[in-house]
Design a protein around this motif. Structure first.
Motif, PDB file in Angstrom:
ATOM      1  N   ARG A 151       0.702  -1.179  -0.049  1.00  0.00           N
ATOM      2  CA  ARG A 151      -0.067   0.058  -0.080  1.00  0.00           C
ATOM      3  C   ARG A 151       0.920   1.445  -0.116  1.00  0.00           C
ATOM      4  N   ALA A 152       0.694   2.080  -1.144  1.00  0.00           N
ATOM      5  CA  ALA A 152       1.443   3.276  -1.075  1.00  0.00           C
ATOM      6  C   ALA A 152       1.264   4.338   0.056  1.00  0.00           C
ATOM      7  N   VAL A 153       2.145   4.953   0.426  1.00  0.00           N
ATOM      8  CA  VAL A 153       1.986   6.141   1.245  1.00  0.00           C
ATOM      9  C   VAL A 153       2.389   7.408   0.673  1.00  0.00           C
ATOM     10  N   SER A 154       1.193   8.201   0.544  1.00  0.00           N
ATOM     11  CA  SER A 154       1.760   9.436  -0.101  1.00  0.00           C
ATOM     12  C   SER A 154       2.751  10.173   0.422  1.00  0.00           C
ATOM     13  N   GLU A 155       3.433  11.138  -0.459  1.00  0.00           N
ATOM     14  CA  GLU A 155       4.364  11.948  -0.026  1.00  0.00           C
ATOM     15  C   GLU A 155       4.261  13.366  -0.628  1.00  0.00           C
ATOM     16  N   PRO A 156       4.029  14.515   0.102  1.00  0.00           N
ATOM     17  CA  PRO A 156       3.871  15.520  -0.346  1.00  0.00           C
ATOM     18  C   PRO A 156       5.136  16.252  -1.092  1.00  0.00           C
ATOM     19  N   ILE A 157       5.113  16.723  -2.380  1.00  0.00           N
ATOM     20  CA  ILE A 157       6.205  17.194  -3.213  1.00  0.00           C
ATOM     21  C   ILE A 157       5.671  18.425  -3.760  1.00  0.00           C
ATOM     22  N   LYS A 158       6.717  19.204  -4.120  1.00  0.00           N
ATOM     23  CA  LYS A 158       6.577  20.445  -5.073  1.00  0.00           C
ATOM     24  C   LYS A 158       7.139  19.934  -6.265  1.00  0.00           C
ATOM     25  N   VAL A 159       6.487  20.067  -7.813  1.00  0.00           N
ATOM     26  CA  VAL A 159       7.030  20.075  -8.874  1.00  0.00           C
ATOM     27  C   VAL A 159       6.960  21.152  -9.539  1.00  0.00           C
ATOM     28  N   LYS A 160       8.107  21.539 -10.180  1.00  0.00           N
ATOM     29  CA  LYS A 160       8.437  22.982 -10.713  1.00  0.00           C
ATOM     30  C   LYS A 160       8.254  22.368 -12.435  1.00  0.00           C
ATOM     31  N   VAL A 161       7.128  22.632 -12.949  1.00  0.00           N
ATOM     32  CA  VAL A 161       6.658  22.201 -14.245  1.00  0.00           C
ATOM     33  C   VAL A 161       7.133  23.226 -15.039  1.00  0.00           C
ATOM     34  N   LYS A 162       8.072  22.588 -16.086  1.00  0.00           N
ATOM     35  CA  LYS A 162       8.539  23.794 -17.125  1.00  0.00           C
ATOM     36  C   LYS A 162       7.619  23.769 -18.252  1.00  0.00           C
ATOM     37  N   THR A 163       7.368  24.996 -18.512  1.00  0.00           N
ATOM     38  CA  THR A 163       6.455  25.170 -19.812  1.00  0.00           C
ATOM     39  C   THR A 163       6.960  25.661 -20.816  1.00  0.00           C
ATOM     40  N   GLY A 164       8.036  26.152 -20.805  1.00  0.00           N
ATOM     41  CA  GLY A 164       8.716  26.845 -21.808  1.00  0.00           C
ATOM     42  C   GLY A 164       9.965  27.589 -21.500  1.00  0.00           C
ATOM     43  N   VAL A 165      10.701  28.222 -22.600  1.00  0.00           N
ATOM     44  CA  VAL A 165      11.618  28.958 -22.404  1.00  0.00           C
ATOM     45  C   VAL A 165      11.680  30.494 -23.132  1.00  0.00           C
ATOM     46  N   ASP A 166      12.083  31.341 -22.544  1.00  0.00           N
ATOM     47  CA  ASP A 166      12.115  32.594 -22.996  1.00  0.00           C
ATOM     48  C   ASP A 166      12.893  32.770 -24.071  1.00  0.00           C
ATOM     49  N   ALA A 167      12.420  33.178 -25.214  1.00  0.00           N
ATOM     50  CA  ALA A 167      13.124  33.207 -26.229  1.00  0.00           C
ATOM     51  C   ALA A 167      14.372  34.269 -26.396  1.00  0.00           C
ATOM     52  N   SER A 168      14.041  35.569 -25.792  1.00  0.00           N
ATOM     53  CA  SER A 168      14.956  36.430 -25.747  1.00  0.00           C
ATOM     54  C   SER A 168      16.079  36.219 -24.794  1.00  0.00           C
ATOM     55  N   THR A 169      15.606  35.585 -23.510  1.00  0.00           N
ATOM     56  CA  THR A 169      16.744  35.512 -22.381  1.00  0.00           C
ATOM     57  C   THR A 169      17.395  33.961 -22.428  1.00  0.00           C
ATOM     58  N   LEU A 182      -0.998  10.317 -22.148  1.00  0.00           N
ATOM     59  CA  LEU A 182      -0.690  11.472 -20.942  1.00  0.00           C
ATOM     60  C   LEU A 182      -0.003  12.550 -21.400  1.00  0.00           C
ATOM     61  N   GLY A 183       0.668  12.623 -22.645  1.00  0.00           N
ATOM     62  CA  GLY A 183       1.432  13.545 -22.819  1.00  0.00           C
ATOM     63  C   GLY A 183       2.856  13.565 -22.422  1.00  0.00           C
ATOM     64  N   VAL A 184       3.385  12.490 -22.175  1.00  0.00           N
ATOM     65  CA  VAL A 184       4.755  12.352 -21.784  1.00  0.00           C
ATOM     66  C   VAL A 184       5.672  12.607 -22.906  1.00  0.00           C
ATOM     67  N   ASN A 185       6.520  13.342 -22.681  1.00  0.00           N
ATOM     68  CA  ASN A 185       7.632  13.756 -23.662  1.00  0.00           C
ATOM     69  C   ASN A 185       8.763  14.581 -23.163  1.00  0.00           C
ATOM     70  N   TYR A 186      10.082  14.521 -23.921  1.00  0.00           N
ATOM     71  CA  TYR A 186      11.129  14.751 -23.247  1.00  0.00           C
ATOM     72  C   TYR A 186      11.162  16.360 -22.968  1.00  0.00           C
ATOM     73  N   ILE A 187      11.821  16.638 -21.700  1.00  0.00           N
ATOM     74  CA  ILE A 187      11.845  17.977 -21.452  1.00  0.00           C
ATOM     75  C   ILE A 187      13.277  18.260 -21.129  1.00  0.00           C
ATOM     76  N   LEU A 188      13.811  19.161 -21.871  1.00  0.00           N
ATOM     77  CA  LEU A 188      15.253  19.633 -21.652  1.00  0.00           C
ATOM     78  C   LEU A 188      15.513  19.989 -20.312  1.00  0.00           C
ATOM     79  N   SER A 189      16.623  19.502 -19.657  1.00  0.00           N
ATOM     80  CA  SER A 189      17.058  20.015 -18.285  1.00  0.00           C
ATOM     81  C   SER A 189      16.490  19.663 -17.121  1.00  0.00           C
ATOM     82  N   ARG A 190      15.541  18.598 -17.434  1.00  0.00           N
ATOM     83  CA  ARG A 190      14.894  17.825 -16.491  1.00  0.00           C
ATOM     84  C   ARG A 190      15.517  16.377 -16.416  1.00  0.00           C
ATOM     85  N   ARG A 191      16.190  16.023 -15.492  1.00  0.00           N
ATOM     86  CA  ARG A 191      16.826  14.834 -15.418  1.00  0.00           C
ATOM     87  C   ARG A 191      17.289  14.448 -13.752  1.00  0.00           C
TER      88      ARG A 191
END
Lengths: 539, 114
Positions: A101-119, A317-326
């Motif tokens: 039986r899984a015991v839930s763990e509270p976590i924070k996920v920083k979801v990357k949605t894009g990259v600022d093209a200029s910076t 589910l839309g799983v796809n590679y996200i650069l800099s997350r590893r």
């Protein structure tokens, strides 16, 4: 009460020998077990046939010091089922239930949605999650159904291999009055919602007040021959002294039907390289539920059906590679998750599209999701590299005609193309071929899960297994012109045309501005804000 | 008619003695070889001990106690601590059910050649 036939004491040694000989074909000479009622009956019949004396005994309800037999009151027998224990489900190395039986763990996920093209800065938002995909767990218990634990309000699930019969044992609690009276239990039946939860057994067991364990139940039918999640209840009856009694209903019994026994492990001995070593992943119900639901109704013909289904589910589910997350070893934490999860936890977060990862991370995630339903075939996290169509014979760069399994090469599995381009002033001694994705971002490779060393699963894209023997052909099929509509195993449209813009660059990121002598005009890519001198495979 | 408790005890003791007598006669006639060198007093003591041991296992019916005593005669005073009998006698089942299980366990033991 009905009479009970037994051997008269002292037993006749010759008749005992004859009885032993009678059951030897079935036992091979080993002692009979207490649950082998039919064999014992055969032994008794042979004993009697060999001249061994038998007698019928009946209790009279009178103790040695009682002056007369007890006044008879009508015999009453009540019974109820108190436990159901599954015997054919998966166990861990310690003999405990494999499913936890899984015991839930509270976590924070920083979801990357894009990259600022200029910076070039990352754009992301932080989400609070109660993750059920971690390694923390509590044990599910046996018996799976226990009246003392609340019965149906706390029925524990099992995991079980497909296409097998289910074996259980039960305990029945009898109350027989007046005190000292007994009855004979002759039949127990469990009517399940399906044959795989239906059990029946004839026996002859004298029962008094107390618990009686009945073992040796084998389901009337097998579990389905595919991966699925089942849920059902069982209505039990017992025949005592010729009377059939309803002894209760158990369930719901939840069964996670797997291809084979769940397993799986993943470790990262070196950063950005994964190996199936180290500790086994914890088979929590939530992890197993993910894969069983994803692979529902698959695995009939072979396990690759399950692999395909897990792959398709990740696409949905839309799983796809996200650069800099590893995931990397401490002290690094580029997972985007706080606190930093274990590798197994992180991979499952990627599977569930809660976490994000670069391609080799989500490839490893797919492998553990397949393993948990028992997929055995070898998995390897690998890379499809683009290859050019031209040879490095400056300045003509003629078409190479390089083939693999009779197919022109546009890509190779795990073999990276590099060239010495110092022949051009200011160019490096080692330039690698890369490709640009649809947004104009450069890629060195496409990470894949290689199944059995040949079939290449590019998560978020497609399955590349045109060839059943040559992974380079399958890598090539990734880089040539192909149907990009929905679905899997989409057709190749033209083996002689490339799909991507190709670019040469050095490891330090310096882009080759003259890949071939006649190619010098850069192209701008607004989405990435970059420009490259690109070419196509067929150029 | 009123029967006082002392009278009940007297009656019980009489019935018990009578049962021991009958069992002694029965055991000696049935288990001739096993009782050949046993005196009457020794046999009665063995039977009385057997009745108490049977009672401690919840075996109290005359017919069941008789069966228990047959095991004592066959395998000895301490058969109840043997590897095959002890687990059966320790079960929660009572009386006849327990003795039937003991018969089954005995067949299992003998069927292995032991």
């Amino acid at each position: 009460m009905s009479g009970y036939v037994r051997a008269v004491h002292p037993l006749d040694p010759d008749a005992v020998a004859a009885a032993n000989a009678a059951v030897a074909p079935e036992t091979g000479g080993r002692p009979l077990r207490m649950d082998e009622y039919e064999l014992r009956k055969k032994w008794m019949a042979a004993y009697e046939a060999a001249g061994g004396k038998v007698e019928t005994v009946e209790s009279r309800g009178k103790a040695p010091d009682e002056p007369c037999e007890s006044c008879k009151t009508p015999k009453s027998i009540t019974a109820k089922i108190v436990t159901v224990t599954f015997l054919s489900d998966h166990l861990d190395a310690g003999g405990k239930k494999l499913i936890k039986r899984a015991v839930s763990e509270p976590i924070k996920v920083k979801v990357k949605t894009g990259v600022d093209a200029s910076t070039g800065a990352e754009i992301s938002n932080v989400v609070d999650v109660d993750s059920v995909y971690g390694d923390k767990f509590t044990e599910f218990k046996k018996p799976e159904w226990d009246e003392a634990r609340g019965g149906s309000s706390d029925s524990h699930p099992i995991s079980h291999t497909k296409d097998q019969n289910v074996r259980v044992k039960i305990q029945i609690e009898f109350t027989v009055t007046p005190k000292g009276e007994t009855g004979v239990l002759t039949h127990v039946k469990g009517d399940g919602t399906d044959p795989y939860l239906t059990f029946e057994q004839s026996l002859s067991k004298t029962v008094g007040t107390g618990r009686v364990e009945v073992t040796g139940f084998v389901s009337a039918g097998k579990l389905p021959n595919f991966v699925t999640r089942l849920e059902g209840s069982i209505q039990w009856t017992a025949e005592v002294d010729g009377e059939t009694k309803d002894i209760g209903t158990t369930g719901s019994h939840v069964i996670y039907v797997t291809f084979l026994k769940p397993f799986g492990k993943m470790a990262s001995p070196v950063n950005n390289a994964f190996q199936e070593t180290g500790a086994d992943q914890v088979v929590t119900e939530d992890r197993l539920k993910y894969s069983v639901n994803a692979a529902d109704s698959t695995g009939v013909t072979d396990e690759q059906e399950c692999v395909d289904a897990i792959f398709v589910n990740m696409m949905k589910l839309g799983v796809n590679y996200i650069l800099s997350r590893r995931w990397e070893n401490a002290p690094l934490n580029n997972t985007g998750v706080l606190p930093k999860p274990s590798l197994h936890h992180y991979l499952w977060l990627c599977d569930a599209a809660i976490g994000q990862g670069e391609c080799h991370n989500i490839a490893a995630a797919m492998a553990v999701a397949c393993r948990i339903i028992g997929v055995q075939g070898a998995f390897e996290v690998g890379y499809m590299y683009p290859w050019p169509s031209r040879s490095e014979n400056h300045p003509t760069y003629s078409k190479s005609g390089l083939t693999t399994s009779g197919q022109l090469v546009a890509g190779k599995y795990n073999v990276r193309y590099s060239r010495d381009h110092s022949v051009e002033t200011g160019h490096g001694t080692q330039e690698f071929l890369g490709f640009l994705d649809g947004r104009g971002f450069g890629n060195n490779f496409e990470g894949v899960v290689a199944y059995k060393g040949v079939a290449l699963y590019a998560i978020g894209d497609d399955i590349f297994d045109t060839s059943t023997s040559d992974a380079n052909v399958n890598a090539t099929s990734y880089y040539v012109k192909r149907d990009l509509s929905a679905g899997i195993r989409r057709p190749i449209l033209d083996w002689d045309k490339g799909l991507f813009d190709l670019v040469f660059w050095q490891n330090d990121g310096t882009v080759c501005d003259k890949p071939y002598p006649w190619l010098t005009t850069p192209t701008s890519y607004p989405n990435s804000g970059r420009s490259y001198v690109k070419f196509r495979w067929e150029d | 008619m009123l029967i006082r408790s002392e009278q009940v005890d007297t009656l019980s003791n009489y019935m018990l003695r009578s049962f021991v007598d009958r069992m002694a006669e029965y055991i000696r006639s049935r288990f001739v070889r096993q009782t050949a060198n046993v005196s009457d007093d020794e046999l009665r003591e063995t039977i009385q001990r057997g009745i108490k041991r049977a009672d401690s296992y919840g075996v109290t019916d005359e017919a069941d106690v008789k069966r228990y005593l047959e095991y004592v005669a066959s395998y000895g005073d301490d058969f109840d601590s043997s590897e095959w009998a002890a687990p059966v006698l320790a079960q929660s089942a009572l009386g006849t059910a327990k003795m039937n299980d003991l018969d089954a366990a005995n067949i299992c033991r003998l069927s292995g050649g032991g």
